[in-house]
Motif scaffolding. Structure first.
Motif, mmCIF file in Angstrom:
data_model
loop_
_atom_site.group_PDB
_atom_site.id
_atom_site.type_symbol
_atom_site.label_atom_id
_atom_site.label_comp_id
_atom_site.label_asym_id
_atom_site.label_seq_id
_atom_site.Cartn_x
_atom_site.Cartn_y
_atom_site.Cartn_z
ATOM 1 N N ASP A 211 0.854 -1.188 0.000
ATOM 2 C CA ASP A 211 0.000 0.000 0.000
ATOM 3 C C ASP A 211 0.894 1.243 0.000
ATOM 4 N N GLY A 225 -5.612 7.801 3.440
ATOM 5 C CA GLY A 225 -6.220 6.478 3.578
ATOM 6 C C GLY A 225 -5.628 5.473 2.608
ATOM 7 N N TYR A 268 -6.445 -8.279 8.751
ATOM 8 C CA TYR A 268 -5.482 -7.581 7.896
ATOM 9 C C TYR A 268 -4.249 -7.310 8.730
ATOM 10 N N ASN A 284 -5.866 -4.703 11.174
ATOM 11 C CA ASN A 284 -7.183 -4.148 10.882
ATOM 12 C C ASN A 284 -8.190 -5.290 10.822
ATOM 13 N N ARG A 286 -10.795 -5.713 8.744
ATOM 14 C CA ARG A 286 -11.588 -5.682 7.490
ATOM 15 C C ARG A 286 -10.637 -5.631 6.320
ATOM 16 N N GLY A 288 -8.546 -4.163 3.392
ATOM 17 C CA GLY A 288 -7.899 -2.863 3.250
ATOM 18 C C GLY A 288 -8.279 -2.193 1.943
ATOM 19 N N ASP A 289 -8.165 -0.902 1.938
ATOM 20 C CA ASP A 289 -8.478 -0.094 0.767
ATOM 21 C C ASP A 289 -7.281 0.818 0.544
ATOM 22 N N PRO A 290 -6.589 0.775 -0.563
ATOM 23 C CA PRO A 290 -6.963 0.235 -1.864
ATOM 24 C C PRO A 290 -6.396 -1.157 -2.198
ATOM 25 N N GLU A 291 -5.753 -1.871 -1.255
ATOM 26 C CA GLU A 291 -5.144 -3.157 -1.622
ATOM 27 C C GLU A 291 -6.191 -4.142 -2.169
HETATM 28 N N1 GLY Z 1 -4.740 0.527 3.097
HETATM 29 C C1 GLY Z 1 -4.853 0.929 4.444
HETATM 30 C C2 GLY Z 1 -6.101 0.546 5.091
HETATM 31 O O1 GLY Z 1 -6.993 0.009 4.482
HETATM 32 O O2 GLY Z 1 -6.225 0.778 6.281
#
Ligand code: GLY
Length: 422
Positions: A211, A225, A268, A284, A286, A288-291
């Protein structure tokens, strides 16, 4: 199977597209979604922080499985309420979601599980701040200060800096707002995001990704983010990934089971691969965003069946995951001024079609798609190798028009050029 995805980002758009590829999924719904998800799923308004509202919606539309995307509803216990209504839910309980919701809880679990992570200290009294900064920054032998909000902050509560005044100012502003501050030792080394589908002590890893958290090329500017991601990681030996699963994720999952709060959902692990080996930066609760946008682009196994298996206690019986060969790259198109207060309401052109996942978008009454948040779109390129995937992503993002928008031009570049080693 009818799957309801809760959330409104590009991560949820990616989840919906992958779910639609599963032959056992006949209907996908999303709440609240965005202008892009409306084209691929039935879309409903909902307050994602209300477990009662999400459960009522899932019951009304006949969902068989609810997949909760963002951390805030999970930390508030939305998955518990959905399950209490008799509907299978992919997402951890409120208790288990503390692995993300409270950094102090996560540190305690990692210590008990014997997992390497940064040393840390919680500061909740401004009078103790200066002495703590001396222990955790360059005077204490570290390359930089790492100052975090102890609670949820969408990635933007973290400041990593070699400038003591900047570190102090961030910590002081958090304390002034009544938020405890977490000071951590700086972990040097390339970062890895490893997503694992987990149910109790059963752990199924997805492909590792990387990321890009800083807003600018060359990791310049403030944290965001996430501005982009790529997968897989050509520089990460398979045995290091296996070690992360066996020595980090499985012990943490087992520790949560032994504490009576087993984790079920997506765990995560955010890591730095240091000279002493992988160490955890954060967990985390949930995707991840943007992975996720990159990882799911390569997944060939049926996602709905995988998530349903985790939600119904059948994960250990799942066949090994199948992946497309090659690489995927996700590049985030952000609105002007993001990660500060973003400019919104601008018309976006060229954002329809393959490879464009919507996040901060809305459809205006006249039909135009307009920006409505900081991270507006994720553009995903897939190719036979990282160079081809980057070419595809950057060619596509170059065809999108949004006044004032910006994106990083170096997502995956260091890996493509062989400049990352462990
Ligand atoms: N890519 C970081 C996150 O989803 O927290």
């Amino acid at each position: 199977m009818h799957v309801l995805v809760v959330g409104s980002g590009a991560r949820e758009h990616a989840l919906l597209l992958a779910l639609r590829r599963d032959p056992e999924v006949d209907t996908v719904s999303v709440a609240p979604g965005n202008a892009g998800t409306a084209a691929v799923a039935d879309q409903y308004e909902v307050d994602v922080t209300s477990g009662e509202d999400v459960a009522a919606l899932a019951t009304r539309i006949g969902a068989d499985l609810v997949v909760v995307g963002p951390e805030v509803p999970l930390v508030l216990g939305v998955a518990d309420t959905v399950r209490a209504a008799g509907i299978a839910c992919f997402g951890p309980t409120k208790e288990a979601a503390r692995i993300e919701g409270s950094k102090a809880f996560a540190k305690d679990v990692m210590a008990a599980a014997g997992v390497r992570t940064a040393t840390s200290e919680i500061v909740d009294n401004p009078a103790h701040l200066d002495a703590a900064l001396d222990r955790f920054g360059p005077p204490g032998g570290f390359a930089a200060w790492v100052v975090k909000d102890d609670g949820l902050a969408a990635g933007k509560g973290v400041v990593v800096t070699a400038d003591r005044d900047a570190a102090r100012a961030h910590a002081a502003s958090l304390l002034e707002a009544g938020h405890p501050v977490l000071l951590e030792s700086f972990l040097d080394g390339p970062e890895v995001s490893l997503f694992c589908v987990v149910d109790g002590d059963v752990v199924v890893p997805l492909l590792p990704a990387q990321d890009f958290k800083r807003v600018g090329d060359g990791d310049s500017g403030p944290n965001t983010g996430g501005m982009g991601a790529y997968t897989p990681l050509p520089w990460l030996p398979a045995e290091v990934t296996a070690g992360i699963v066996d020595e980090i994720v499985k012990p943490v999952a087992a520790e949560l089971v032994s504490r009576g709060c087993p984790f079920s959902g997506l765990l995560y692990a955010g890591l730095a691969v240091t000279s002493q080996g992988p160490a955890v930066v954060e967990f985390n609760c949930r995707f991840g965003d943007p992975e996720t946008q990159a990882v799911l682009a390569l997944l060939e196994s049926p996602l709905g069946q995988l998530l349903r298996a985790a939600a119904t206690g059948e994960l250990s019986g799942q066949p090994p995951l199948q992946w497309r060969d090659g690489a995927a790259v996700a590049v985030v198109l952000a609105a002007e001024n993001y990660p500060g207060r973003p400019r919104v309401g601008d018309v976006i052109q060229g954002a329809d079609g393959d490879g464009v996942l919507h996040a901060g978008t809305a459809r205006r009454d006249d039909g135009a798609v307009v920006s409505s948040g900081g991270r507006v779109l994720s553009v995903v390129g897939v190719g036979d190798d990282l160079a081809a995937a980057r070419d595809a992503a950057y060619a596509r993002i170059g065809s999108i028009r949004l006044p004032g928008s910006h994106f990083r031009s170096d997502i995956g570049l260091a890996a493509q050029e062989g400049r990352i080693s462990v």
